[in-house]
Motif scaffolding. Structure first.
Motif, short mmCIF file in Angstrom:
data_model
loop_
_atom_site.label_atom_id
_atom_site.label_comp_id
_atom_site.label_asym_id
_atom_site.label_seq_id
_atom_site.Cartn_x
_atom_site.Cartn_y
_atom_site.Cartn_z
N MET A 1 -21.28 -0.51 -4.79
CA MET A 1 -20.94 -0.25 -6.18
C MET A 1 -20.09 1.02 -6.31
O MET A 1 -19.12 1.04 -7.02
CB MET A 1 -22.25 -0.12 -6.97
N GLU A 2 -20.50 2.08 -5.58
CA GLU A 2 -19.78 3.33 -5.63
C GLU A 2 -18.36 3.16 -5.08
O GLU A 2 -17.41 3.72 -5.58
CB GLU A 2 -20.54 4.38 -4.81
N GLY A 3 -18.23 2.34 -4.02
CA GLY A 3 -16.92 2.07 -3.43
C GLY A 3 -15.99 1.37 -4.41
O GLY A 3 -14.79 1.60 -4.41
N ASP A 4 -16.54 0.49 -5.27
CA ASP A 4 -15.73 -0.19 -6.29
C ASP A 4 -15.15 0.81 -7.27
O ASP A 4 -13.97 0.71 -7.63
CB ASP A 4 -16.57 -1.22 -7.05
N LEU A 5 -15.95 1.77 -7.71
CA LEU A 5 -15.46 2.79 -8.63
C LEU A 5 -14.40 3.64 -7.96
O LEU A 5 -13.38 3.96 -8.57
CB LEU A 5 -16.62 3.66 -9.13
N GLN A 7 -12.40 2.70 -5.57
CA GLN A 7 -11.20 1.87 -5.49
C GLN A 7 -10.46 1.84 -6.83
O GLN A 7 -9.25 1.95 -6.90
CB GLN A 7 -11.56 0.43 -5.08
N GLN A 8 -11.22 1.70 -7.91
CA GLN A 8 -10.63 1.67 -9.25
C GLN A 8 -9.98 3.02 -9.57
O GLN A 8 -8.86 3.06 -10.10
CB GLN A 8 -11.71 1.35 -10.28
N LEU A 9 -10.65 4.11 -9.26
CA LEU A 9 -10.08 5.44 -9.50
C LEU A 9 -8.83 5.67 -8.66
O LEU A 9 -7.85 6.25 -9.14
CB LEU A 9 -11.12 6.53 -9.20
N ALA A 10 -8.86 5.20 -7.42
CA ALA A 10 -7.70 5.34 -6.55
C ALA A 10 -6.50 4.60 -7.15
O ALA A 10 -5.38 5.12 -7.17
CB ALA A 10 -8.02 4.83 -5.15
N ARG A 11 -6.72 3.40 -7.66
CA ARG A 11 -5.64 2.62 -8.28
C ARG A 11 -5.11 3.33 -9.52
O ARG A 11 -3.91 3.42 -9.74
CB ARG A 11 -6.17 1.22 -8.63
N GLN A 12 -6.02 3.86 -10.34
CA GLN A 12 -5.61 4.57 -11.56
C GLN A 12 -4.82 5.84 -11.21
O GLN A 12 -3.84 6.16 -11.89
CB GLN A 12 -6.82 4.91 -12.42
N MET A 13 -5.25 6.54 -10.16
CA MET A 13 -4.52 7.75 -9.75
C MET A 13 -3.12 7.39 -9.27
O MET A 13 -2.16 8.09 -9.58
CB MET A 13 -5.29 8.49 -8.65
#
Length: 155
Positions: A1-5, A7-13
């Motif tokens: 679950m933490e890895g999904d967040l 990944q999402q933050l990395a994409r947004q950055m």
């Protein structure tokens, strides 16, 4: 679950970095000389170098080359041009230091050019912020403060 967040933050950055790059390119084209295509004398790289020497107290060519991720020979070409334009002056190393090192200081003409470009850059940001709604300005202020806090977590 933490890895999904993550990944999402990395994409947004990454998306933010791309958006910022496009927005920043517009600002740079208006404030700095790009490939000699304007009547502005100072390039972005020259501005950064002047900032590093004058405001950040980075005086050695070696240290500057490292921070700019440039070879000393590549940086030396720009510095020589800036010296010819009387923006910078080379200084001898302090006593007891390696005599092969080159140190720099900003001339009065360089300080004036730096201050002029700083004012133009600030004016660009002011005009941009003036074009935003009050809510957008407040959101931007909060976002900048939060992003700065997160990015400076090691400070």
């Amino acid at each position: 679950m933490e890895g999904d967040l993550s990944q999402q933050l990395a994409r947004q950055m990454l998306d933010l970095q791309i958006q910022w790059g496009q927005w920043n390119k517009n600002m740079i084209n208006q404030v700095f000389n790009i490939n000699g295509k304007s009547n502005i004398d100072l390039t972005l790289q020259q501005f950064i170098i002047l900032m590093m020497v004058h405001k950040m107290d980075i005086k050695s060519v070696s240290q500057m080359a490292c921070l700019l991720n440039l070879s000393k020979s590549s940086l030396s070409l720009t510095l020589s041009k800036m010296e010819k334009e009387n923006l910078l002056q080379k200084m001898p190393p302090p006593k007891g230091d390696d005599g092969r090192k080159v140190y720099l200081c900003v001339t009065q003409k360089g300080i004036s050019a730096l201050e002029e470009r700083e004012q133009k850059t600030l004016q660009f940001f002011v005009e941009y912020c003036d074009s935003l709604s009050q809510q957008q300005r407040e959101d931007l202020q909060i976002g900048i403060e939060k992003l700065s806090h997160v990015l400076n977590k090691d400070s």
